[in-house]
Design a protein around this motif. Structure first.
Motif, PDB file in Angstrom:
ATOM      1  N   ASN A  69       0.826  -1.201   0.000  1.00  0.00           N
ATOM      2  CA  ASN A  69       0.000   0.000   0.000  1.00  0.00           C
ATOM      3  C   ASN A  69       0.863   1.254   0.000  1.00  0.00           C
ATOM      4  O   ASN A  69       0.574   2.217  -0.712  1.00  0.00           O
ATOM      5  N   ALA A  70       1.950   1.242   0.754  1.00  0.00           N
ATOM      6  CA  ALA A  70       2.853   2.394   0.793  1.00  0.00           C
ATOM      7  C   ALA A  70       3.502   2.626  -0.570  1.00  0.00           C
ATOM      8  O   ALA A  70       3.761   3.772  -0.959  1.00  0.00           O
ATOM      9  N   ALA A  71       3.754   1.532  -1.314  1.00  0.00           N
ATOM     10  CA  ALA A  71       4.376   1.638  -2.632  1.00  0.00           C
ATOM     11  C   ALA A  71       3.384   2.048  -3.710  1.00  0.00           C
ATOM     12  O   ALA A  71       3.772   2.293  -4.855  1.00  0.00           O
ATOM     13  N   GLY A  72       2.108   2.101  -3.368  1.00  0.00           N
ATOM     14  CA  GLY A  72       1.096   2.518  -4.329  1.00  0.00           C
ATOM     15  C   GLY A  72       0.644   1.437  -5.284  1.00  0.00           C
ATOM     16  O   GLY A  72      -0.002   1.735  -6.293  1.00  0.00           O
ATOM     17  N   ILE A  73       0.967   0.171  -4.981  1.00  0.00           N
ATOM     18  CA  ILE A  73       0.527  -0.900  -5.885  1.00  0.00           C
ATOM     19  C   ILE A  73      -0.746  -1.582  -5.386  1.00  0.00           C
ATOM     20  O   ILE A  73      -1.209  -2.557  -5.964  1.00  0.00           O
ATOM     21  N   ASN A  74      -1.317  -1.036  -4.315  1.00  0.00           N
ATOM     22  CA  ASN A  74      -2.567  -1.578  -3.792  1.00  0.00           C
ATOM     23  C   ASN A  74      -3.248  -0.493  -2.976  1.00  0.00           C
ATOM     24  O   ASN A  74      -2.615   0.471  -2.542  1.00  0.00           O
TER      25      ASN A  74
ATOM     26  N   TRP B  44       8.979  -7.878  -5.475  1.00  0.00           N
ATOM     27  CA  TRP B  44       9.777  -7.194  -6.486  1.00  0.00           C
ATOM     28  C   TRP B  44       9.100  -7.283  -7.849  1.00  0.00           C
ATOM     29  O   TRP B  44       8.989  -6.290  -8.570  1.00  0.00           O
ATOM     30  N   ARG B  45       8.615  -8.468  -8.204  1.00  0.00           N
ATOM     31  CA  ARG B  45       7.938  -8.633  -9.485  1.00  0.00           C
ATOM     32  C   ARG B  45       6.644  -7.808  -9.543  1.00  0.00           C
ATOM     33  O   ARG B  45       6.309  -7.239 -10.587  1.00  0.00           O
ATOM     34  N   ALA B  46       5.923  -7.748  -8.444  1.00  0.00           N
ATOM     35  CA  ALA B  46       4.680  -6.964  -8.426  1.00  0.00           C
ATOM     36  C   ALA B  46       4.964  -5.491  -8.699  1.00  0.00           C
ATOM     37  O   ALA B  46       4.228  -4.829  -9.444  1.00  0.00           O
ATOM     38  N   VAL B  47       6.026  -4.969  -8.104  1.00  0.00           N
ATOM     39  CA  VAL B  47       6.402  -3.570  -8.329  1.00  0.00           C
ATOM     40  C   VAL B  47       6.859  -3.358  -9.767  1.00  0.00           C
ATOM     41  O   VAL B  47       6.472  -2.385 -10.428  1.00  0.00           O
ATOM     42  N   GLU B  48       7.684  -4.272 -10.286  1.00  0.00           N
ATOM     43  CA  GLU B  48       8.164  -4.158 -11.663  1.00  0.00           C
ATOM     44  C   GLU B  48       7.010  -4.253 -12.657  1.00  0.00           C
ATOM     45  O   GLU B  48       6.997  -3.561 -13.683  1.00  0.00           O
ATOM     46  N   LEU B  49       6.040  -5.102 -12.361  1.00  0.00           N
ATOM     47  CA  LEU B  49       4.893  -5.255 -13.260  1.00  0.00           C
ATOM     48  C   LEU B  49       4.109  -3.956 -13.364  1.00  0.00           C
ATOM     49  O   LEU B  49       3.736  -3.524 -14.460  1.00  0.00           O
ATOM     50  N   GLU B  50       3.854  -3.301 -12.244  1.00  0.00           N
ATOM     51  CA  GLU B  50       3.136  -2.037 -12.274  1.00  0.00           C
ATOM     52  C   GLU B  50       3.960  -0.950 -12.964  1.00  0.00           C
ATOM     53  O   GLU B  50       3.418  -0.105 -13.678  1.00  0.00           O
TER      54      GLU B  50
ATOM     55  N   ILE C 106       3.014 -15.500  -3.296  1.00  0.00           N
ATOM     56  CA  ILE C 106       2.141 -14.877  -4.293  1.00  0.00           C
ATOM     57  C   ILE C 106       1.671 -13.530  -3.760  1.00  0.00           C
ATOM     58  O   ILE C 106       1.240 -13.431  -2.601  1.00  0.00           O
ATOM     59  N   VAL C 107       1.770 -12.515  -4.595  1.00  0.00           N
ATOM     60  CA  VAL C 107       1.291 -11.178  -4.243  1.00  0.00           C
ATOM     61  C   VAL C 107       0.204 -10.794  -5.243  1.00  0.00           C
ATOM     62  O   VAL C 107       0.462 -10.700  -6.444  1.00  0.00           O
ATOM     63  N   HIS C 108      -1.002 -10.588  -4.745  1.00  0.00           N
ATOM     64  CA  HIS C 108      -2.123 -10.162  -5.584  1.00  0.00           C
ATOM     65  C   HIS C 108      -2.491  -8.740  -5.204  1.00  0.00           C
ATOM     66  O   HIS C 108      -2.729  -8.443  -4.028  1.00  0.00           O
ATOM     67  N   THR C 109      -2.516  -7.841  -6.196  1.00  0.00           N
ATOM     68  CA  THR C 109      -2.783  -6.431  -5.939  1.00  0.00           C
ATOM     69  C   THR C 109      -3.772  -5.878  -6.956  1.00  0.00           C
ATOM     70  O   THR C 109      -4.085  -6.516  -7.956  1.00  0.00           O
ATOM     71  N   HIS C 110      -4.218  -4.640  -6.693  1.00  0.00           N
ATOM     72  CA  HIS C 110      -5.079  -3.911  -7.618  1.00  0.00           C
ATOM     73  C   HIS C 110      -4.384  -2.593  -7.990  1.00  0.00           C
ATOM     74  O   HIS C 110      -4.903  -1.513  -7.710  1.00  0.00           O
ATOM     75  N   PRO C 111      -3.216  -2.661  -8.632  1.00  0.00           N
ATOM     76  CA  PRO C 111      -2.484  -1.438  -8.960  1.00  0.00           C
ATOM     77  C   PRO C 111      -3.147  -0.681 -10.106  1.00  0.00           C
ATOM     78  O   PRO C 111      -3.758  -1.288 -10.991  1.00  0.00           O
ATOM     79  N   THR C 112      -3.024   0.627 -10.093  1.00  0.00           N
ATOM     80  CA  THR C 112      -3.777   1.472 -11.021  1.00  0.00           C
ATOM     81  C   THR C 112      -3.530   1.149 -12.484  1.00  0.00           C
ATOM     82  O   THR C 112      -4.485   0.962 -13.266  1.00  0.00           O
ATOM     83  N   TYR C 113      -2.266   1.065 -12.901  1.00  0.00           N
ATOM     84  CA  TYR C 113      -1.991   0.901 -14.326  1.00  0.00           C
ATOM     85  C   TYR C 113      -2.211  -0.539 -14.787  1.00  0.00           C
ATOM     86  O   TYR C 113      -2.762  -0.769 -15.875  1.00  0.00           O
TER      87      TYR C 113
ATOM     88  N   GLY D 141      -6.309   0.082   0.204  1.00  0.00           N
ATOM     89  CA  GLY D 141      -7.178  -0.517   1.210  1.00  0.00           C
ATOM     90  C   GLY D 141      -6.806  -1.954   1.512  1.00  0.00           C
ATOM     91  O   GLY D 141      -5.640  -2.270   1.714  1.00  0.00           O
ATOM     92  N   VAL D 142      -7.815  -2.828   1.541  1.00  0.00           N
ATOM     93  CA  VAL D 142      -7.579  -4.249   1.821  1.00  0.00           C
ATOM     94  C   VAL D 142      -7.893  -5.109   0.598  1.00  0.00           C
ATOM     95  O   VAL D 142      -8.219  -6.282   0.712  1.00  0.00           O
ATOM     96  N   SER D 143      -7.778  -4.496  -0.591  1.00  0.00           N
ATOM     97  CA  SER D 143      -8.167  -5.217  -1.811  1.00  0.00           C
ATOM     98  C   SER D 143      -7.170  -6.290  -2.223  1.00  0.00           C
ATOM     99  O   SER D 143      -7.522  -7.232  -2.929  1.00  0.00           O
ATOM    100  N   GLY D 144      -5.906  -6.153  -1.805  1.00  0.00           N
ATOM    101  CA  GLY D 144      -4.896  -7.137  -2.173  1.00  0.00           C
ATOM    102  C   GLY D 144      -4.793  -8.264  -1.167  1.00  0.00           C
ATOM    103  O   GLY D 144      -5.410  -8.230  -0.100  1.00  0.00           O
ATOM    104  N   ASN D 145      -4.002  -9.272  -1.495  1.00  0.00           N
ATOM    105  CA  ASN D 145      -3.753 -10.369  -0.570  1.00  0.00           C
ATOM    106  C   ASN D 145      -2.419 -11.025  -0.881  1.00  0.00           C
ATOM    107  O   ASN D 145      -1.938 -10.954  -2.009  1.00  0.00           O
ATOM    108  N   ILE D 146      -1.843 -11.639   0.123  1.00  0.00           N
ATOM    109  CA  ILE D 146      -0.519 -12.245   0.023  1.00  0.00           C
ATOM    110  C   ILE D 146      -0.558 -13.643   0.612  1.00  0.00           C
ATOM    111  O   ILE D 146      -1.210 -13.876   1.637  1.00  0.00           O
TER     112      ILE D 146
END
Length: 219
Positions: free
Chosen positions: A18-23, A172-178, A93-100, A25-30
């Protein structure tokens, strides 16, 4: 790491995503593999209120949603479980709802070879899984198909998934993907990207960038 260490790491990375901006609220899960079990974030609890004991534990051999812990697992437990069961090299596994990523997923676009770093996901694109209602067996089946020979995918009208050999690698992959999704999105606004050729991507893979595409630790 001990189980307690992993539970604490899950909470720390929930706060980080959430701090990194890739998610939001509580929409993501790990989730993280722990022996023959999977540790996964519980459903609908603000990350800053999570305690280690709140993380749910599920058997990798099960398929009925049974869990141990005071809180039920994320509503997306099914695709987390199915990924780990079908991909033994995946440790987190990192599941997020990143904007892009989500914007592209809403348009049901995969991400093509617009940047050489696409290779870290295992091929010359990141696929967008077909749409299905969240938490369903059909969504899980769609995810597994989109993840064939890949370590990440988008989810149509939903979000993104990144996997790794451990939680730091998956994050790391989640951040790179966004990051790549944002670059691709912006390139579309100014006339569209010039994509790398198959030969250029082959050269990238020859340098070893995609050698750990399936979540394996690079040798």
């Amino acid at each position: 790491m001990t189980e307690l260490d992993l539970r604490r790491e899950i909470i720390a990375h929930c706060l980080r995503m959430n701090a990194a901006g890739i998610n939001q609220g509580v929409s993501g899960n790990i989730s993280v593999r722990f022996g023959e079990r999977m540790l996964i974030t519980p459903t609908s609890i603000p990350y800053d209120r999570l305690l280690p004991e709140d993380i749910a534990s599920m058997s990798l051999a099960g398929n009925d949603g049974a869990f141990e812990g005071p809180k039920p697992p994320s509503s997306e437990w099914r695709f987390h479980l199915d990924i780990m069961r079908s991909r033994p090299e995946v440790g987190a596994i990192v599941h997020t709802h990143p904007t892009y990523c989500t914007s592209l997923a809403i348009a049901r676009r995969s991400i093509p070879a617009c940047h050489y770093m696409i290779a870290i996901f295992g091929g010359d694109d990141v696929r967008c899984a077909d749409y299905a209602t969240y938490g369903t067996e059909q969504l899980s089946a769609n995810v597994l198909k989109a993840l064939e020979d890949r370590s990440a995918c988008l989810l149509a009208n939903h979000g993104a998934i990144a996997t790794g050999y451990d939680l730091a690698n998956a994050f790391w992959r989640a951040v790179e993907l966004e990051t790549i999704a944002r670059q691709y999105f912006n390139a579309l606004l100014i006339g569209g990207p010039v994509l790398l050729t198959a030969e250029e991507m082959k050269d990238t893979f020859a340098k070893g960038l995609g050698s750990n595409y399936a979540g394996q630790r690079a040798r």
